[in-house]
Scaffold this active site. Sequence first.
Site, mmCIF file in Angstrom:
data_model
loop_
_atom_site.group_PDB
_atom_site.id
_atom_site.type_symbol
_atom_site.label_atom_id
_atom_site.label_comp_id
_atom_site.label_asym_id
_atom_site.label_seq_id
_atom_site.Cartn_x
_atom_site.Cartn_y
_atom_site.Cartn_z
ATOM 1 N N ASP A 40 1.019 -1.052 -0.423
ATOM 2 C CA ASP A 40 -0.038 -0.228 0.316
ATOM 3 C C ASP A 40 0.350 1.104 0.111
ATOM 4 O O ASP A 40 2.084 1.253 0.337
ATOM 5 C CB ASP A 40 -0.956 -0.618 1.638
ATOM 6 C CG ASP A 40 -1.952 1.142 1.226
ATOM 7 O OD1 ASP A 40 -2.338 1.291 -0.142
ATOM 8 O OD2 ASP A 40 -2.128 1.806 2.214
ATOM 9 N N GLU A 54 1.387 -0.353 -5.121
ATOM 10 C CA GLU A 54 0.195 0.325 -4.977
ATOM 11 C C GLU A 54 0.533 1.835 -5.508
ATOM 12 O O GLU A 54 0.214 2.624 -4.625
ATOM 13 C CB GLU A 54 -1.191 0.284 -4.404
ATOM 14 C CG GLU A 54 -2.130 1.150 -4.325
ATOM 15 C CD GLU A 54 -2.201 2.323 -3.707
ATOM 16 O OE1 GLU A 54 -3.637 2.860 -3.719
ATOM 17 O OE2 GLU A 54 -0.850 2.735 -2.295
HETATM 18 C C1 GLC Z 1 -3.961 3.434 -0.567
HETATM 19 C C2 GLC Z 1 -5.321 3.294 -0.264
HETATM 20 C C3 GLC Z 1 -6.553 3.684 0.103
HETATM 21 C C4 GLC Z 1 -5.944 4.591 1.822
HETATM 22 C C5 GLC Z 1 -4.514 4.999 2.070
HETATM 23 C C6 GLC Z 1 -4.120 5.385 2.564
HETATM 24 O O1 GLC Z 1 -3.803 4.135 -1.045
HETATM 25 O O2 GLC Z 1 -5.690 2.295 -0.830
HETATM 26 O O3 GLC Z 1 -7.442 3.895 0.671
HETATM 27 O O4 GLC Z 1 -6.941 5.931 2.341
HETATM 28 O O5 GLC Z 1 -3.923 4.119 1.260
HETATM 29 O O6 GLC Z 1 -3.848 4.366 3.654
#
Ligand code: GLC
Length: 651
Positions: free
Chosen positions: A283, A325
């Site tokens: 993430d 991500e």
């Molecule tokens: C990523 C997740 C999102 C979250 C962010 C902070 O982008 O997909 O949902 O708010 O990280 O953890």
Amino acid sequence: MYNSFIHQQINAALQNNHVDIAGADNLFYTRMIANANAIYNLYNEIYNEHPEGERAFAQLTDVIIQAYITRSAVLKKKDLEKENRGYWFLSNEITGMSLYVDRFCGDIKTLGDKLDHFEKLGVNLLHLLPVFESPAGESDGGYAVSDFRKVDKRFGTLEDLKSVRKKMDNTGMYLMQDIVLNHTSRRHKWAEKARQGDPKYQDYFYMFDDRVVPDEYEKAMPEIFPESAPGNFTWVPECSKWVMTVFHNYQWDLNFSNPAVLVDMLDNIFFYANLGVDILRIDAPAFIWKRQGTNCQNLPQAHTLLRLIKQCVIAATPGMAILGEAIVSPEEIMKYFGTGEYLAKECDFAYNATQMALQWDMLATGDTRVMLAAQPGLLKKPLGASWITYTRCHDDIGLAYDDYMIRSAGYDPYMHRKYLKEYYEGSFPGSPSKGALFSSNPKTGDARISGTLASLCGLEKAIEANDKAAIDQSVNKILLMQAHSFFLGGVPMLFYGDELGYCNDYSYLDDPGKSYDNRWMHRPVIDWEKNKKINNPGTIEQRIFFATQKLISIRKKLPIIGDYKNLTWLHPFTIYVAAYVRTLGDDRFYGVFNFSHKPASISWATFAAQEAAPVKLYDHFAQKEFVSGTDGEFLTIDGYGFYLFENVRCK
Ligand code: GLC
């Protein structure tokens, strides 16, 4: 640089841990030695001068070895099988779905009884949005983790998760889970200790006595959630310090310049690997390194850390692929696949966030030119790494593609984005969409978009108006969007509810833990009674479910759809139609998509460079053969229609 000392140190650590280097564990030994230099050099790029650097490296080595030792025989066998298949994750046979366990079916145990839903649809990869402990009311959908190893009681237990994992094995399903690497919840034990004044744990975060350094940082750092969480620092009264909180004020950013943080988080990564995770979604990796005077995103050290993690995973748990991500600009996304000597050796996957947003651009404008302008960049993705392709996920849709792409279509970037936001928000006159703007920043004019696939495609308004033609059109749009993302190359990731046409869910407004975040409108609570409508022919649910199922089954039939970097965009000489060819040996697959509401025609000559005359193509979706010239010089595509053609060789 070759370093024999490192090999000696690793050999000693392996022997201390009774690894059978010449026997049963020989493959691990080989991987460890083969990657030792890379691990050591990457580590030292960051921690060379850290006073604890050497000691932490020995710990890191132990973490890797322990991960291998504690990996089950079943997972070691799977590692081997995957290795024998080469790049297993490029296959056309994988289709994923991302879901919130509680909103999908209540808890993890019940999920075990719902696996037939996925099987029926053809989904064989489940992304379980975070299920580890995270405080109610300040969980950010599970992305504020207070215990990386304890399943949150509202989802069940770790045993439940393990038992669902086992059940998934019976049908060969893959599992994807997150590691929330950038931050912890302020309720994580490290944060609690830091709050109580423990200097060891204060060094796990970015903590400052006064505003001097935070103010310097703020000068160059953008705000991620400007409406609900403005600024990047939060005051902690218990220890009288400011802590860095890039996302919400309850998400404390981890300090990866401290090697102890890396070692502990790597240990957590291996905990997930050994639960049987096939794809680890890291993430927010763009944020893991901070430097004053920069926007603290996409910094070179963030890439070094990811490469290091990847090398460690290759050594101990090689069957686990890594998804970064990184929802950043197109040029930056590409770097997460690795660059230079690490090309295709960083993240195995990234989200094709650019293409996702550009699909929405095409749908709102009926014009493919902005999307096409992005392709030379996107096609640079290296072979051996892949995309997650999608139309929707649990997050908002950002319009973060480059201005030059918009300009190349003759549009003004500011006005174009304004139009898109108003179109999807539903405020543009005549817009069929019903969404909402997320994280509007009045200072910069930026905003992203919330709303389910169905509501953004017009289904919600069409149902409200009881307008049959509008319902049909929105169903066609939903399928066009899915089909476009399914065949581009990469693993398609459906978002739960989209397979049944779920519209926005406004119940989040009644929950104070969610009402400040309108992304919850597109995270529906599934109604299993409503889902039964898939058994009633002609219902919206039945039409969308079975058409989606068909798309997945077509994908699975065609190895050409695997991600072999085999796509070339065609020139259909109309701005309404996006068309490409994918090739594998003598086989060719053509995706032809009309993003306009009107029928569009393209010349058969579009295919002439690849095909002998007469052109014979078989559309897998309509299950019908088309031959050039039969109905004239042109091929017609219905408004929001598409073809999934395979060439039929002339005998
Ligand atoms: C990523 C997740 C999102 C979250 C962010 C902070 O982008 O997909 O949902 O708010 O990280 O953890």
